[in-house]
Design a protein around this motif. Sequence first.
Motif, PDB file in Angstrom:
ATOM      1  N   UNK A 103      14.804-174.259   2.162  1.00 27.42           N
ATOM      2  CA  UNK A 103      14.587-172.994   1.452  1.00 27.42           C
ATOM      3  C   UNK A 103      15.326-172.895   0.113  1.00 27.42           C
ATOM      4  N   UNK A 104      15.797-174.005  -0.449  1.00 21.59           N
ATOM      5  CA  UNK A 104      16.542-173.948  -1.706  1.00 21.59           C
ATOM      6  C   UNK A 104      15.664-173.395  -2.823  1.00 21.59           C
ATOM      7  N   UNK A 105      16.232-172.477  -3.606  1.00 20.92           N
ATOM      8  CA  UNK A 105      15.494-171.895  -4.730  1.00 20.92           C
ATOM      9  C   UNK A 105      16.179-172.157  -6.063  1.00 20.92           C
ATOM     10  N   UNK A 164      26.388-177.688  -3.011  1.00 19.71           N
ATOM     11  CA  UNK A 164      27.350-176.644  -3.329  1.00 19.71           C
ATOM     12  C   UNK A 164      27.976-176.974  -4.674  1.00 19.71           C
ATOM     13  N   UNK A 165      28.618-175.995  -5.270  1.00 22.09           N
ATOM     14  CA  UNK A 165      29.213-176.194  -6.593  1.00 22.09           C
ATOM     15  C   UNK A 165      30.729-176.037  -6.525  1.00 22.09           C
ATOM     16  N   UNK A 166      31.388-176.705  -7.466  1.00 25.76           N
ATOM     17  CA  UNK A 166      32.844-176.636  -7.617  1.00 25.76           C
ATOM     18  C   UNK A 166      33.130-176.140  -9.029  1.00 25.76           C
ATOM     19  N   UNK A 192      23.242-169.778  -8.689  1.00 21.79           N
ATOM     20  CA  UNK A 192      23.158-170.892  -7.740  1.00 21.79           C
ATOM     21  C   UNK A 192      23.351-170.399  -6.303  1.00 21.79           C
ATOM     22  N   UNK A 193      24.335-169.513  -6.097  1.00 21.17           N
ATOM     23  CA  UNK A 193      24.593-168.995  -4.757  1.00 21.17           C
ATOM     24  C   UNK A 193      23.384-168.217  -4.232  1.00 21.17           C
ATOM     25  N   UNK A 197      22.840-172.362  -3.012  1.00 24.40           N
ATOM     26  CA  UNK A 197      23.888-173.340  -3.321  1.00 24.40           C
ATOM     27  C   UNK A 197      25.230-172.606  -3.379  1.00 24.40           C
ATOM     28  N   UNK A 198      25.985-172.586  -2.284  1.00 24.81           N
ATOM     29  CA  UNK A 198      27.246-171.851  -2.249  1.00 24.81           C
ATOM     30  C   UNK A 198      28.372-172.605  -2.958  1.00 24.81           C
TER      31      UNK A 198
END
Length: 201
Positions: A103-105, A164-166, A192-193, A197-198
């Motif tokens: 389900x990534x958007x 996920x992002x840093x 992104x979240x 993408x948390x």
Amino acid sequence: MSPLAQRNATDAEFSWDAYVFPESHRCVELRPAGMPPDLSKTAARPQPSGAVTVAFDEAKRGRVSRVVVAAHGAGWTSCECLPIVLDQEVKGFSYLDPVYLPPLKARASRERLKFVLIGYFTGREIDLHEYYAELHLPAEWAGHGEDFPDPDERFPEFCLESWCYIVPKVVPGSAEDDPLLKEISLDDQKRLAAGGAPRCK
């Protein structure tokens, strides 16, 4: 043109919210058994460059496996580049053609952030014409323009299941210690979240 292609290729009205992922795409057919870690709850350590390269080579032989890859956004570069840059080269490649699985958007868009990606290589190297055509996206997106290299250049196809992002640490007084850049970074993080993408644990 198929109904799916017609729906996905309406230029002015196109949005990722309305996008329909093609059920027959090879990422669906090749998906490894099991589920990837939920990066909103679990930390995942990127694998060494050698292990990622082995996974790419094995995928070319039809043996697909899930890998954890370290990458960063192309916001620090001044070239016309794909949005995601690998932290380590894979068989001479520095960029990926990521296929975002449902389900990534959220889509990477030259953020000045670091990423942890979980997914698998298909074993194919594709150019941007193939990438957009197979996902039924507007063909002109494969042309020259901001964020894109030569449309005929080939890159590893990577099926992205989770990411996920840093947020890199900002050194006081550095070029990154700028109110506008910080505001842009916050907007990127929220976008992104919202798309699945948390922030990395």
